[in-house]
Design a protein around this motif. Structure first.
Motif, PDB file in Angstrom:
ATOM      1  N   LYS A  34      41.984  47.595  90.804  1.00 16.53           N
ATOM      2  CA  LYS A  34      42.942  48.615  91.214  1.00 16.53           C
ATOM      3  C   LYS A  34      42.005  49.709  91.444  1.00 16.53           C
ATOM      4  O   LYS A  34      42.362  50.532  92.282  1.00 16.53           O
ATOM      5  N   PHE A  35      40.796  50.063  90.775  1.00 17.76           N
ATOM      6  CA  PHE A  35      40.097  51.347  90.984  1.00 17.76           C
ATOM      7  C   PHE A  35      39.357  51.063  92.177  1.00 17.76           C
ATOM      8  O   PHE A  35      39.204  52.090  93.041  1.00 17.76           O
ATOM      9  N   SER A  36      38.674  49.999  92.359  1.00 14.63           N
ATOM     10  CA  SER A  36      37.959  49.857  93.552  1.00 14.63           C
ATOM     11  C   SER A  36      38.602  49.942  94.889  1.00 14.63           C
ATOM     12  O   SER A  36      38.129  50.041  95.959  1.00 14.63           O
ATOM     13  N   GLU A  37      39.959  49.782  94.828  1.00 16.44           N
ATOM     14  CA  GLU A  37      40.804  50.175  96.145  1.00 16.44           C
ATOM     15  C   GLU A  37      40.756  51.486  96.284  1.00 16.44           C
ATOM     16  O   GLU A  37      40.882  51.934  97.517  1.00 16.44           O
ATOM     17  N   PHE A  38      40.443  52.343  95.582  1.00 15.08           N
ATOM     18  CA  PHE A  38      40.061  53.719  95.852  1.00 15.08           C
ATOM     19  C   PHE A  38      38.502  54.102  95.855  1.00 15.08           C
ATOM     20  O   PHE A  38      38.376  55.403  95.891  1.00 15.08           O
ATOM     21  N   GLY A  39      37.764  53.267  95.810  1.00 15.73           N
ATOM     22  CA  GLY A  39      36.266  53.433  96.060  1.00 15.73           C
ATOM     23  C   GLY A  39      35.695  53.758  94.593  1.00 15.73           C
ATOM     24  O   GLY A  39      34.825  54.258  94.514  1.00 15.73           O
ATOM     25  N   ILE A  40      36.193  53.525  93.521  1.00 17.45           N
ATOM     26  CA  ILE A  40      35.675  53.680  92.247  1.00 17.45           C
ATOM     27  C   ILE A  40      35.398  52.501  91.493  1.00 17.45           C
ATOM     28  O   ILE A  40      36.100  51.417  91.331  1.00 17.45           O
ATOM     29  N   ASN A  41      33.925  52.552  91.031  1.00 18.61           N
ATOM     30  CA  ASN A  41      33.456  51.347  90.259  1.00 18.61           C
ATOM     31  C   ASN A  41      33.727  51.842  88.801  1.00 18.61           C
ATOM     32  O   ASN A  41      33.110  52.654  88.307  1.00 18.61           O
TER      33      ASN A  41
END
Length: 190
Positions: free
Chosen positions: A39-46
Protein backbone atom coordinates in the motif's frame (compact mmCIF):
# COMPACT_ATOMS: atom_id res chain seq x y z
CA UNK A 1 -11.55 -41.64 36.16
CA UNK A 2 -14.03 -39.89 33.87
CA UNK A 3 -13.29 -36.52 35.48
CA UNK A 4 -9.56 -36.95 34.79
CA UNK A 5 -10.20 -37.87 31.15
CA UNK A 6 -12.47 -34.88 30.62
CA UNK A 7 -9.98 -32.61 32.39
CA UNK A 8 -7.13 -33.90 30.21
CA UNK A 9 -9.27 -33.49 27.08
CA UNK A 10 -10.10 -29.92 28.08
CA UNK A 11 -6.42 -29.12 28.67
CA UNK A 12 -5.43 -30.55 25.28
CA UNK A 13 -8.15 -28.55 23.52
CA UNK A 14 -7.15 -25.40 25.39
CA UNK A 15 -3.49 -25.84 24.41
CA UNK A 16 -4.39 -26.47 20.77
CA UNK A 17 -6.70 -23.45 20.73
CA UNK A 18 -3.93 -21.27 22.14
CA UNK A 19 -1.55 -22.54 19.48
CA UNK A 20 -4.05 -21.92 16.67
CA UNK A 21 -4.79 -18.40 17.91
CA UNK A 22 -1.07 -17.62 18.23
CA UNK A 23 -0.33 -18.92 14.74
CA UNK A 24 -3.30 -16.99 13.31
CA UNK A 25 -2.12 -13.78 15.00
CA UNK A 26 1.47 -14.17 13.76
CA UNK A 27 0.09 -14.90 10.30
CA UNK A 28 -2.12 -11.80 10.54
CA UNK A 29 0.88 -9.65 11.46
CA UNK A 30 2.83 -11.04 8.48
CA UNK A 31 -0.11 -10.45 6.12
CA UNK A 32 -0.52 -6.94 7.49
CA UNK A 33 3.16 -6.21 6.93
CA UNK A 34 2.98 -7.40 3.32
CA UNK A 35 -0.25 -5.52 2.62
CA UNK A 36 0.99 -2.29 4.23
CA UNK A 37 4.31 -2.50 2.42
CA UNK A 38 2.49 -2.75 -0.91
CA UNK A 39 0.00 0.00 0.00
CA UNK A 40 2.68 2.51 0.98
CA UNK A 41 5.10 1.54 -1.80
CA UNK A 42 2.40 2.63 -4.27
CA UNK A 43 3.22 6.16 -3.10
CA UNK A 44 7.01 5.67 -3.02
CA UNK A 45 7.20 5.07 0.73
CA UNK A 46 9.27 2.24 2.18
CA UNK A 47 7.17 1.81 5.30
CA UNK A 48 9.85 -0.30 6.98
CA UNK A 49 11.98 2.86 7.28
CA UNK A 50 9.33 4.59 9.40
CA UNK A 51 7.77 1.97 11.64
CA UNK A 52 8.77 0.03 14.67
CA UNK A 53 7.68 -3.43 15.72
CA UNK A 54 4.70 -2.18 17.71
CA UNK A 55 3.15 -0.56 14.62
CA UNK A 56 2.97 -3.96 12.95
CA UNK A 57 1.62 -5.74 16.02
CA UNK A 58 -1.68 -3.87 15.67
CA UNK A 59 -1.88 -4.11 11.86
CA UNK A 60 -4.27 -7.08 11.79
CA UNK A 61 -6.78 -5.05 13.82
CA UNK A 62 -6.17 -1.64 12.25
CA UNK A 63 -7.73 -2.52 8.91
CA UNK A 64 -10.79 -4.80 8.87
CA UNK A 65 -9.95 -5.89 5.31
CA UNK A 66 -6.64 -7.34 6.47
CA UNK A 67 -8.28 -9.12 9.40
CA UNK A 68 -11.00 -10.53 7.16
CA UNK A 69 -8.48 -11.59 4.53
CA UNK A 70 -6.36 -13.33 7.17
CA UNK A 71 -9.29 -15.27 8.61
CA UNK A 72 -10.71 -16.24 5.22
CA UNK A 73 -7.27 -17.24 3.92
CA UNK A 74 -6.58 -19.49 6.87
CA UNK A 75 -10.00 -21.10 6.56
CA UNK A 76 -9.76 -21.62 2.78
CA UNK A 77 -6.22 -23.02 3.08
CA UNK A 78 -7.33 -25.46 5.76
CA UNK A 79 -10.35 -26.54 3.70
CA UNK A 80 -8.26 -27.04 0.55
CA UNK A 81 -5.74 -29.11 2.47
CA UNK A 82 -8.52 -31.25 3.97
CA UNK A 83 -10.24 -31.59 0.57
CA UNK A 84 -6.99 -32.89 -0.91
CA UNK A 85 -6.71 -35.48 1.86
CA UNK A 86 -10.36 -36.46 1.41
CA UNK A 87 -9.91 -36.83 -2.33
CA UNK A 88 -6.82 -38.99 -1.85
CA UNK A 89 -8.57 -41.27 0.66
CA UNK A 90 -12.01 -41.58 -0.95
CA UNK A 91 -11.20 -41.42 -4.67
CA UNK A 92 -7.75 -42.90 -4.94
CA UNK A 93 -8.01 -43.81 -8.64
CA UNK A 94 -8.79 -40.28 -9.81
CA UNK A 95 -6.24 -38.87 -7.35
CA UNK A 96 -3.60 -41.22 -8.80
CA UNK A 97 -4.40 -40.02 -12.31
CA UNK A 98 -4.30 -36.32 -11.34
CA UNK A 99 -1.11 -36.67 -9.31
CA UNK A 100 0.52 -38.81 -12.01
CA UNK A 101 1.00 -41.50 -9.39
CA UNK A 102 3.42 -39.29 -7.50
CA UNK A 103 1.46 -39.60 -4.25
CA UNK A 104 2.91 -43.11 -3.91
CA UNK A 105 6.48 -41.77 -3.89
CA UNK A 106 8.42 -41.11 -0.68
CA UNK A 107 9.04 -37.45 -1.51
CA UNK A 108 5.43 -36.62 -2.35
CA UNK A 109 4.41 -35.29 1.10
CA UNK A 110 7.27 -32.78 1.09
CA UNK A 111 6.43 -31.82 -2.49
CA UNK A 112 2.74 -31.46 -1.62
CA UNK A 113 3.51 -29.23 1.35
CA UNK A 114 5.90 -27.12 -0.74
CA UNK A 115 3.36 -26.83 -3.56
CA UNK A 116 0.57 -25.73 -1.21
CA UNK A 117 2.92 -23.27 0.51
CA UNK A 118 4.17 -21.81 -2.76
CA UNK A 119 0.65 -21.46 -4.10
CA UNK A 120 -0.42 -19.75 -0.89
CA UNK A 121 2.48 -17.26 -1.02
CA UNK A 122 1.65 -16.51 -4.66
CA UNK A 123 -1.99 -15.97 -3.70
CA UNK A 124 -0.91 -13.71 -0.84
CA UNK A 125 1.07 -11.40 -3.12
CA UNK A 126 -1.72 -11.26 -5.72
CA UNK A 127 -4.16 -10.34 -2.95
CA UNK A 128 -1.73 -7.68 -1.65
CA UNK A 129 -1.59 -6.14 -5.12
CA UNK A 130 -5.39 -6.11 -5.38
CA UNK A 131 -5.57 -4.53 -1.92
CA UNK A 132 -3.02 -1.92 -3.02
CA UNK A 133 -4.99 -0.93 -6.11
CA UNK A 134 -8.22 -0.69 -4.09
CA UNK A 135 -6.57 1.30 -1.28
CA UNK A 136 -4.78 3.61 -3.69
CA UNK A 137 -8.03 4.46 -5.51
CA UNK A 138 -9.83 5.14 -2.24
CA UNK A 139 -6.98 7.29 -0.92
CA UNK A 140 -6.84 9.39 -4.10
CA UNK A 141 -10.63 9.95 -3.95
CA UNK A 142 -10.58 10.98 -0.29
CA UNK A 143 -11.05 14.63 0.60
CA UNK A 144 -7.94 16.44 1.85
CA UNK A 145 -7.49 17.07 5.55
CA UNK A 146 -5.90 20.02 7.30
CA UNK A 147 -3.25 19.61 9.95
CA UNK A 148 -2.35 22.52 12.20
CA UNK A 149 1.27 22.45 13.30
CA UNK A 150 2.64 23.81 16.57
CA UNK A 151 3.52 27.14 14.91
CA UNK A 152 -0.08 27.44 13.60
CA UNK A 153 0.93 26.64 10.03
CA UNK A 154 -1.68 24.50 8.30
CA UNK A 155 -0.69 21.65 6.02
CA UNK A 156 -3.33 20.24 3.72
CA UNK A 157 -3.25 16.87 1.96
CA UNK A 158 -4.87 13.49 1.54
CA UNK A 159 -4.04 11.11 4.37
CA UNK A 160 -2.27 8.03 2.99
CA UNK A 161 -1.77 6.45 6.37
CA UNK A 162 0.07 6.82 9.62
CA UNK A 163 2.38 5.11 12.02
CA UNK A 164 2.73 5.80 15.71
CA UNK A 165 5.05 8.73 14.94
CA UNK A 166 4.38 9.92 11.38
CA UNK A 167 1.45 10.99 9.20
CA UNK A 168 1.85 10.48 5.45
CA UNK A 169 0.08 13.05 3.28
CA UNK A 170 -0.36 13.22 -0.47
CA UNK A 171 -0.18 16.81 -1.79
CA UNK A 172 -0.70 16.61 -5.54
CA UNK A 173 2.09 14.28 -6.64
CA UNK A 174 4.26 14.93 -3.59
CA UNK A 175 4.25 12.73 -0.52
CA UNK A 176 4.90 14.52 2.75
CA UNK A 177 5.78 12.89 6.03
CA UNK A 178 4.68 14.88 9.07
CA UNK A 179 6.14 13.78 12.40
CA UNK A 180 3.45 13.70 15.05
CA UNK A 181 5.58 14.62 18.05
CA UNK A 182 8.84 16.18 17.00
CA UNK A 183 10.63 19.43 16.40
CA UNK A 184 10.79 18.52 12.72
CA UNK A 185 7.93 20.10 10.78
CA UNK A 186 7.76 17.88 7.72
CA UNK A 187 9.95 16.17 5.17
CA UNK A 188 9.48 15.13 1.58
CA UNK A 189 9.34 11.46 0.62
CA UNK A 190 9.56 11.91 -3.14
Amino acid sequence: MKEEDSKNSFEIIAQQTQSVITIAYVFGVAVGMIFNFHKFSEFGINIFDYVDVFDFLIVPFADPKILLFTLVSLLVSYLLFKADLFWREKHEKSYTVMSLGWHKKDWYEKFRFAAFSGLFVYYLFIAANVYTVDSSEKIRKTAPINIRLVDNEIISGVLIGKTANILFLLKGDEVKAVPISSLVKEFDIK
